[in-house]
Design an enzyme around this catalytic site. Sequence first.
Site, PDB file in Angstrom:
ATOM      1  N   ARG A  75       0.850  -1.195   0.000  1.00 31.07           N
ATOM      2  CA  ARG A  75       0.000   0.000   0.000  1.00 31.07           C
ATOM      3  C   ARG A  75       0.885   1.243   0.000  1.00 31.07           C
ATOM      4  O   ARG A  75       1.919   1.275   0.667  1.00 31.07           O
ATOM      5  CB  ARG A  75      -0.909   0.023   1.230  1.00 31.07           C
ATOM      6  CG  ARG A  75      -2.099  -0.913   1.119  1.00 31.07           C
ATOM      7  CD  ARG A  75      -3.020  -0.806   2.302  1.00 31.07           C
ATOM      8  NE  ARG A  75      -2.379  -1.261   3.527  1.00 31.07           N
ATOM      9  CZ  ARG A  75      -1.813  -0.496   4.442  1.00 31.07           C
ATOM     10  NH1 ARG A  75      -1.838   0.816   4.325  1.00 31.07           N
ATOM     11  NH2 ARG A  75      -1.249  -1.005   5.509  1.00 31.07           N
ATOM     12  N   TYR A 203      -1.553  -3.301  -6.784  1.00 28.34           N
ATOM     13  CA  TYR A 203      -1.360  -3.980  -5.490  1.00 28.34           C
ATOM     14  C   TYR A 203      -2.689  -4.108  -4.723  1.00 28.34           C
ATOM     15  O   TYR A 203      -3.490  -3.155  -4.692  1.00 28.34           O
ATOM     16  CB  TYR A 203      -0.326  -3.225  -4.620  1.00 28.34           C
ATOM     17  CG  TYR A 203      -0.312  -3.826  -3.240  1.00 28.34           C
ATOM     18  CD1 TYR A 203       0.285  -5.066  -3.020  1.00 28.34           C
ATOM     19  CD2 TYR A 203      -0.988  -3.222  -2.178  1.00 28.34           C
ATOM     20  CE1 TYR A 203       0.228  -5.667  -1.776  1.00 28.34           C
ATOM     21  CE2 TYR A 203      -1.046  -3.819  -0.931  1.00 28.34           C
ATOM     22  CZ  TYR A 203      -0.440  -5.041  -0.738  1.00 28.34           C
ATOM     23  OH  TYR A 203      -0.522  -5.654   0.488  1.00 28.34           O
ATOM     24  N   LYS A 212      -9.733  -2.432   1.472  1.00 26.20           N
ATOM     25  CA  LYS A 212      -9.413  -1.287   2.323  1.00 26.20           C
ATOM     26  C   LYS A 212     -10.225  -0.050   1.925  1.00 26.20           C
ATOM     27  O   LYS A 212     -10.674   0.715   2.769  1.00 26.20           O
ATOM     28  CB  LYS A 212      -7.923  -0.961   2.229  1.00 26.20           C
ATOM     29  CG  LYS A 212      -7.012  -2.105   2.584  1.00 26.20           C
ATOM     30  CD  LYS A 212      -7.259  -2.580   3.983  1.00 26.20           C
ATOM     31  CE  LYS A 212      -6.215  -3.613   4.395  1.00 26.20           C
ATOM     32  NZ  LYS A 212      -6.485  -4.089   5.758  1.00 26.20           N
ATOM     33  N   HIS A 232     -10.743  -2.410  11.324  1.00 27.67           N
ATOM     34  CA  HIS A 232      -9.645  -3.236  10.823  1.00 27.67           C
ATOM     35  C   HIS A 232      -9.407  -4.370  11.828  1.00 27.67           C
ATOM     36  O   HIS A 232      -8.472  -4.309  12.629  1.00 27.67           O
ATOM     37  CB  HIS A 232      -8.403  -2.333  10.687  1.00 27.67           C
ATOM     38  CG  HIS A 232      -7.257  -2.948   9.963  1.00 27.67           C
ATOM     39  ND1 HIS A 232      -5.961  -2.543  10.154  1.00 27.67           N
ATOM     40  CD2 HIS A 232      -7.197  -3.924   9.031  1.00 27.67           C
ATOM     41  CE1 HIS A 232      -5.153  -3.251   9.374  1.00 27.67           C
ATOM     42  NE2 HIS A 232      -5.884  -4.091   8.687  1.00 27.67           N
ATOM     43  N   SER A 254      -1.402  -3.722  10.286  1.00 25.43           N
ATOM     44  CA  SER A 254      -1.080  -4.656   9.199  1.00 25.43           C
ATOM     45  C   SER A 254       0.170  -5.473   9.527  1.00 25.43           C
ATOM     46  O   SER A 254       1.156  -4.923  10.029  1.00 25.43           O
ATOM     47  CB  SER A 254      -0.823  -3.876   7.913  1.00 25.43           C
ATOM     48  OG  SER A 254      -1.902  -3.024   7.659  1.00 25.43           O
ATOM     49  N   CYS A 256       0.730  -7.743  11.760  1.00 22.10           N
ATOM     50  CA  CYS A 256       1.043  -7.957  13.178  1.00 22.10           C
ATOM     51  C   CYS A 256       0.298  -9.171  13.733  1.00 22.10           C
ATOM     52  O   CYS A 256       0.124  -9.283  14.943  1.00 22.10           O
ATOM     53  CB  CYS A 256       0.704  -6.724  14.009  1.00 22.10           C
ATOM     54  SG  CYS A 256       1.840  -5.361  13.754  1.00 22.10           S
ATOM     55  N   ASP A 283      -9.494  -9.726   8.671  1.00 26.75           N
ATOM     56  CA  ASP A 283      -8.987  -8.371   8.406  1.00 26.75           C
ATOM     57  C   ASP A 283      -9.993  -7.253   8.671  1.00 26.75           C
ATOM     58  O   ASP A 283      -9.594  -6.169   9.051  1.00 26.75           O
ATOM     59  CB  ASP A 283      -8.508  -8.295   6.945  1.00 26.75           C
ATOM     60  CG  ASP A 283      -7.639  -7.086   6.661  1.00 26.75           C
ATOM     61  OD1 ASP A 283      -6.773  -6.770   7.497  1.00 26.75           O
ATOM     62  OD2 ASP A 283      -7.823  -6.456   5.605  1.00 26.75           O
ATOM     63  N   ARG A 378       2.003 -12.296  -0.522  1.00 20.76           N
ATOM     64  CA  ARG A 378       0.643 -12.572  -0.031  1.00 20.76           C
ATOM     65  C   ARG A 378       0.042 -13.824  -0.658  1.00 20.76           C
ATOM     66  O   ARG A 378       0.442 -14.234  -1.751  1.00 20.76           O
ATOM     67  CB  ARG A 378      -0.265 -11.391  -0.413  1.00 20.76           C
ATOM     68  CG  ARG A 378       0.159 -10.045   0.158  1.00 20.76           C
ATOM     69  CD  ARG A 378      -0.460  -9.813   1.479  1.00 20.76           C
ATOM     70  NE  ARG A 378      -0.050  -8.562   2.082  1.00 20.76           N
ATOM     71  CZ  ARG A 378      -0.778  -7.929   2.987  1.00 20.76           C
ATOM     72  NH1 ARG A 378      -1.937  -8.402   3.384  1.00 20.76           N
ATOM     73  NH2 ARG A 378      -0.345  -6.816   3.542  1.00 20.76           N
TER      74      ARG A 378
HETATM   75  C1  OXD Z   1      -3.153  -4.533   5.178  1.00 24.49           C
HETATM   76  C2  OXD Z   1      -3.811  -5.670   4.500  1.00 24.49           C
HETATM   77  O1  OXD Z   1      -2.237  -3.927   4.617  1.00 24.49           O
HETATM   78  O2  OXD Z   1      -4.631  -6.329   5.142  1.00 24.49           O
HETATM   79  O3  OXD Z   1      -3.563  -4.216   6.305  1.00 24.49           O
HETATM   80  O4  OXD Z   1      -3.546  -5.920   3.316  1.00 24.49           O
HETATM   81 MN    MN Z   2      -5.239  -5.334   6.993  1.00 25.86          MN
END
Ligand code: OXD
Ligand code: MN
Length: 593
Positions: A75, A203, A212, A232, A254, A256, A283, A378
């Site tokens: 991002r 992306y 998002k 989130h 993100s 974590c 998420d 990912r």
């Molecule tokens: C983030 C995702 O960046 O979930 O938080 O992709």
């Molecule tokens: Mn996320």
Amino acid sequence: MAKSPALPGNPALSQWINECAELCKPDKIRWCNGSDAEYQSLLTLGKADGTLIPLSPKLRPNSYLHRSHPDDTARTEECTFVCTPTKDEAGPTNNWMEPQEAYAGLRKYFEGSMRGRTLYVVPFLMGPVGSAFSRVGIELTDSLYVAVNMRLMTRMGEPALRHLGQGADFTRCLHSTGEFDPKRRAICHFPQDNTIWSYGSGYGGNALLGKKCMALRVASYLGRQEGWMAEHMFVSELTSPDGVTMGFTGAFPSACGKTNSAMLRPAERFRSRGWKVSTLGDDIAWLRPSDAAGGGQLYAVNPENGFFGVLPGTSERTNPHAMQTFSRDSIFTNVALLPDGDVWWEGKTEQPPNQAFDWQGKPWTPDSGRKAAHPNSRFTAALANNPVLSPRCEDASGIPISFIVFGGRRSDTQPLVLESFDWTQGVYLGATLSSETTAAATGKVGVLRRDPMAMLPFCGYNMGQYLAHWLEMGKRLAKPPRIFHVNWFRAGADGKFLWPGYGENIRLYKWMMERCQGKAKAVETPLGWVPPAEAIDLEGSGVSVERFAQAVAVDKKAWLKEAEDHRVFFTRFGSDIPAELLEEHAKLLRRLA
Ligand code: OXD
Ligand code: MN
């Protein structure tokens, strides 16, 4: 120039698609209906044009590797804008652009950007079918990668069009990868117009606009108008051996550990006794208070239908359920390719492979001196692939939430676990959440930043008002969820983590459940309630009572410094910071004195 076939009964949709097609001038327009046959035909197209590299059908059935443009792997917060008539509506933590200026600037980028390309029309439903939580988005994109990912991540095609009917209430999402030029990249949100325009990136977080952009930034704005919340957060259920099940959510920045928490496989000692975690989502949570007749509780759904999870560090040890989730029917982005047609990333196995192609397709060996997979590589997979998916993820009413967990990545200061005194102080814990930055966004990794509710990059309006909305929601709940704060990453004087994490976290979730039941012991600290070692079953964890005490210790000197940092952070919001949070800050100082 291609024209969209008229959509019977929905002139608003047809008109908008035609306006966008006139602007972008695609060669072809392809409607996506979300069927299996269509997905397979898109994959075939992707194979033919090199977007998707097929993996070994034996080792990863029906799975593909995609390699991003090297400048387009995370991002880009610096290119992400909230476009509201005034800067104040976007608040001090968002990049702001005036809407007319943003539309005009982006129109220049989009003008003719799809010449020679196909425009995919992707109708998608966020939320369960037939639910009052759910909302429709339509994404117009020139990226086949986006179309196939949206098929895995959302309820695509029919369910969305049925939910929309003849209405015009849908999020208008326009996307073009453009030239992947970081200098011509902008992800613009127009919350008042329920519109998102994204240009120049393919992306996930910048391009899969249901995620998002819609389900967090636009939805958080709509939630404030309409009395609900877009967060989130992962959403899971915890079941104890005596058959009690509690819904809980967790907000971590993100990369974590939200995916690991959502799919947690309890440590053997607990699993064998019947402790279980079932996943609804990893998420995003949409949360609504039930009315008083429904008990005044907070209910949650996961608006998504799939996972877009971080891979480095994911292994049979850390997240066996994720490993099963992407064992088939998955798309991998920016991982290494092995000679046998499987994929690899750092941390997947203890021993690296002898050779591979790295995420850019270059030959790689362990001596290459660089990572094989991108740190933000990912997987994309459907929710249905998850072996511990909760059957309630399709419930139109959502699930009641008994507790909320906030968490950050801090090597010091922040205790392993604590429980807030009440909702307001819990909101304070969320508002002051801090974490070391990760590879999920471009920029420096490992820098400490305040990230309220892990929503800093995702709040679609003024974050001071967002915190006020949290306080407001609490007042509407007769039975608000309890609020906890965790830090799995606290390190000891030896630099090693004090807590083993992953499946061992069940020991702390058990305590949280028992706190909700009024059963478990806790001791009061200036920060909140903390478990004494005897309240946690440590047997087999490898953590001594002394080490546990270090993990939950509150260092008052460090906390006075921390509290000063909270004060400075709050000043960023000027008069928008709710008075209740300033009062909480004053109370914290008194408790620390
Ligand atoms: C983030 C995702 O960046 O979930 O938080 O992709
Ligand atoms: Mn996320």
